[in-house]
Design an enzyme around this catalytic site. Sequence first.
Site, PDB file in Angstrom:
ATOM      1  N   LYS A   1       2.226  -3.358   6.616  1.00 35.35           N
ATOM      2  CA  LYS A   1       2.618  -3.521   5.208  1.00 35.35           C
ATOM      3  C   LYS A   1       4.118  -3.252   5.055  1.00 35.35           C
ATOM      4  O   LYS A   1       4.830  -3.928   4.324  1.00 35.35           O
ATOM      5  CB  LYS A   1       1.800  -2.578   4.321  1.00 35.35           C
ATOM      6  CG  LYS A   1       0.338  -2.961   4.200  1.00 35.35           C
ATOM      7  CD  LYS A   1       0.162  -4.331   3.563  1.00 35.35           C
ATOM      8  CE  LYS A   1      -1.281  -4.713   3.391  1.00 35.35           C
ATOM      9  NZ  LYS A   1      -1.445  -6.050   2.790  1.00 35.35           N
TER      10      LYS A   1
ATOM     11  N   TYR B   1      -1.819  -0.404  10.395  1.00 28.73           N
ATOM     12  CA  TYR B   1      -2.082  -1.025   9.071  1.00 28.73           C
ATOM     13  C   TYR B   1      -0.895  -0.761   8.149  1.00 28.73           C
ATOM     14  O   TYR B   1      -0.292  -1.687   7.607  1.00 28.73           O
ATOM     15  CB  TYR B   1      -3.370  -0.481   8.452  1.00 28.73           C
ATOM     16  CG  TYR B   1      -3.421  -0.757   6.974  1.00 28.73           C
ATOM     17  CD1 TYR B   1      -3.132   0.243   6.051  1.00 28.73           C
ATOM     18  CD2 TYR B   1      -3.684  -2.039   6.504  1.00 28.73           C
ATOM     19  CE1 TYR B   1      -3.117  -0.029   4.693  1.00 28.73           C
ATOM     20  CE2 TYR B   1      -3.673  -2.310   5.154  1.00 28.73           C
ATOM     21  CZ  TYR B   1      -3.384  -1.305   4.249  1.00 28.73           C
ATOM     22  OH  TYR B   1      -3.356  -1.571   2.902  1.00 28.73           O
TER      23      TYR B   1
ATOM     24  N   SER C   1       0.831  -1.214   0.000  1.00 29.59           N
ATOM     25  CA  SER C   1       0.000   0.000   0.000  1.00 29.59           C
ATOM     26  C   SER C   1       0.859   1.255   0.000  1.00 29.59           C
ATOM     27  O   SER C   1       1.975   1.259   0.521  1.00 29.59           O
ATOM     28  CB  SER C   1      -0.884  -0.007   1.257  1.00 29.59           C
ATOM     29  OG  SER C   1      -1.427   1.259   1.493  1.00 29.59           O
TER      30      SER C   1
HETATM   31  C1  WQD Z   1      -9.472   9.823   0.798  1.00 30.91           C
HETATM   32  C2  WQD Z   1      -9.710  11.327   0.959  1.00 30.91           C
HETATM   33  C3  WQD Z   1      -9.963  12.005   3.232  1.00 30.91           C
HETATM   34  C4  WQD Z   1     -13.728   9.895   3.905  1.00 30.91           C
HETATM   35  C5  WQD Z   1      -6.803   4.867   2.887  1.00 30.91           C
HETATM   36  C6  WQD Z   1      -5.680   4.015   3.361  1.00 30.91           C
HETATM   37  C7  WQD Z   1      -4.965   3.407   2.206  1.00 30.91           C
HETATM   38  C8  WQD Z   1      -5.943   2.667   1.347  1.00 30.91           C
HETATM   39  C9  WQD Z   1      -7.059   3.594   0.908  1.00 30.91           C
HETATM   40  C10 WQD Z   1      -5.792   0.369   1.989  1.00 30.91           C
HETATM   41  C11 WQD Z   1      -8.931  11.918   2.122  1.00 30.91           C
HETATM   42  C12 WQD Z   1     -11.242  12.242   2.448  1.00 30.91           C
HETATM   43  C13 WQD Z   1     -12.572  10.380   3.329  1.00 30.91           C
HETATM   44  C14 WQD Z   1     -14.774  10.782   4.260  1.00 30.91           C
HETATM   45  C15 WQD Z   1     -13.448  12.616   3.433  1.00 30.91           C
HETATM   46  N1  WQD Z   1      -6.439   1.558   2.033  1.00 30.91           N
HETATM   47  N2  WQD Z   1     -12.451  11.715   3.098  1.00 30.91           N
HETATM   48  N3  WQD Z   1     -14.591  12.123   4.015  1.00 30.91           N
HETATM   49  O1  WQD Z   1      -7.098   7.810   3.700  1.00 30.91           O
HETATM   50  O2  WQD Z   1      -6.325   8.261   1.288  1.00 30.91           O
HETATM   51  O3  WQD Z   1      -6.290   5.945   2.153  1.00 30.91           O
HETATM   52  O4  WQD Z   1      -7.662   4.101   2.082  1.00 30.91           O
HETATM   53  O5  WQD Z   1      -4.831   0.078   1.332  1.00 30.91           O
HETATM   54  O6  WQD Z   1      -3.985   2.541   2.694  1.00 30.91           O
HETATM   55  O7  WQD Z   1      -4.757   4.863   4.038  1.00 30.91           O
HETATM   56  O8  WQD Z   1      -8.464   7.023   1.708  1.00 30.91           O
HETATM   57  O9  WQD Z   1     -10.830   7.172   1.112  1.00 30.91           O
HETATM   58  O10 WQD Z   1     -10.194   7.279   3.571  1.00 30.91           O
HETATM   59  O11 WQD Z   1      -9.697   9.211   2.079  1.00 30.91           O
HETATM   60  O12 WQD Z   1     -13.327  13.843   3.219  1.00 30.91           O
HETATM   61  O13 WQD Z   1     -15.841  10.399   4.792  1.00 30.91           O
HETATM   62  O14 WQD Z   1     -11.075  11.551   1.240  1.00 30.91           O
HETATM   63  O15 WQD Z   1      -9.706  13.088   4.120  1.00 30.91           O
HETATM   64  O16 WQD Z   1      -8.534  13.226   1.748  1.00 30.91           O
HETATM   65  P1  WQD Z   1      -7.010   7.384   2.276  1.00 30.91           P
HETATM   66  P2  WQD Z   1      -9.869   7.619   2.153  1.00 30.91           P
END
Ligand code: WQD
Length: 335
Positions: free
Chosen positions: A152, A148, A123
């Site tokens: 990895k 997490y 990841s």
């Molecule tokens: C994306 C953007 C949030 C939810 C994570 C893991 C990564 C991978 C993918 C496993 C950010 C914003 C999110 C919400 C929001 N998982 N957001 N409101 O954090 O980039 O990555 O998931 O492999 O390892 O770290 O993904 O989709 O949670 O967030 O504004 O309700 O959307 O702040 O900018 P992230 P995400």
Amino acid sequence: MKILVTGGLGYIGSHTCVELLKDNEVVVLDNLSNSKEEVKDKIKQITGKDIKLYIGNMIDENLLDKIFTEEKIDAVIDFAAYKAVGESVKKPVEYYTNNISTVLVLLKVMKKHDVKKLVFSSSATVYGQPDHVPIKETDKTGGTTNPYGTSKLFVEQILKDLYQSDNSWDIAILRYFNPIGAHESGLIGEEPNGIPANLMPYIVKVASNELECLSVFGNDYPTKDGTGVRDYIHVVDLAKGHIKALEKLEKEQSGLYIYNLGTGIGYSVLDIVKAFEKVNNIKVNYKIAPRRPGDIAECYSDPTKAKEELGWQATKTIEDMCKDAYNYIVKSKEN
Ligand code: WQD
């Protein structure tokens, strides 16, 4: 080839099985902790082909030994891991046990049966808080902000040490950015249990009136519109990247290869909301909320290495991702 896919009924695993079945036999080991057995039938509906399914946990050495004894496995793709960042902070021991100990058992059994081709699901979180974007595979890793991501990172180190000790291994480490979307059939897709932590599954639930309003975590980041920027990649593009990685392992006798699987394009939260509304002709209610602890402003890949060495690049657009993500939920409500 006959491929063992651990976690093969999960979100990314099931999409990879669909691509694998075009030219391979597929054996799946899944403990159904974050997947449903019916996905096996959906995969058959899409491909017309069966997978051989074993239900159980990778920590079970006897089960793994049984699989390798009964099936002539040529290579393994290891998806089996817990992957909820927020949950990992609350349950570090469960995450380290499930995400690391299981790999150690897998490697031991693979060695015993002289199966040394492995594609490992890693990841972008292994880059921690990147000090610049786009991110290359040679950029520093570490400084991970949750168990997490650390799990990895630890497995990547285990694989590097293993290859150092015995370079007859043939290993591809794939660092995913933000996988979203679903197969165009709408038969398989992402269906997290409970309230989604990730952006797209949350948007889909708001659009389908299961949740009321999306909270946009911060609009004061140093980005074009103040909201977080990420490298979203269609899960089918990601699955195809695994096929290309397997082809690389088939061609090479041994090696250890690391690739970013992303589009190289960063989209903000508001970009995603607008694209989703436009392509699905639907309103997504949202409000600006405080930043989420641990979030970073921008994270997107430089996918040049995978293009040059694997002949792979993502082709699906953000509109495809938004359309397919919503189509999956619409279709799953019809059935
Ligand atoms: C994306 C953007 C949030 C939810 C994570 C893991 C990564 C991978 C993918 C496993 C950010 C914003 C999110 C919400 C929001 N998982 N957001 N409101 O954090 O980039 O990555 O998931 O492999 O390892 O770290 O993904 O989709 O949670 O967030 O504004 O309700 O959307 O702040 O900018 P992230 P995400």
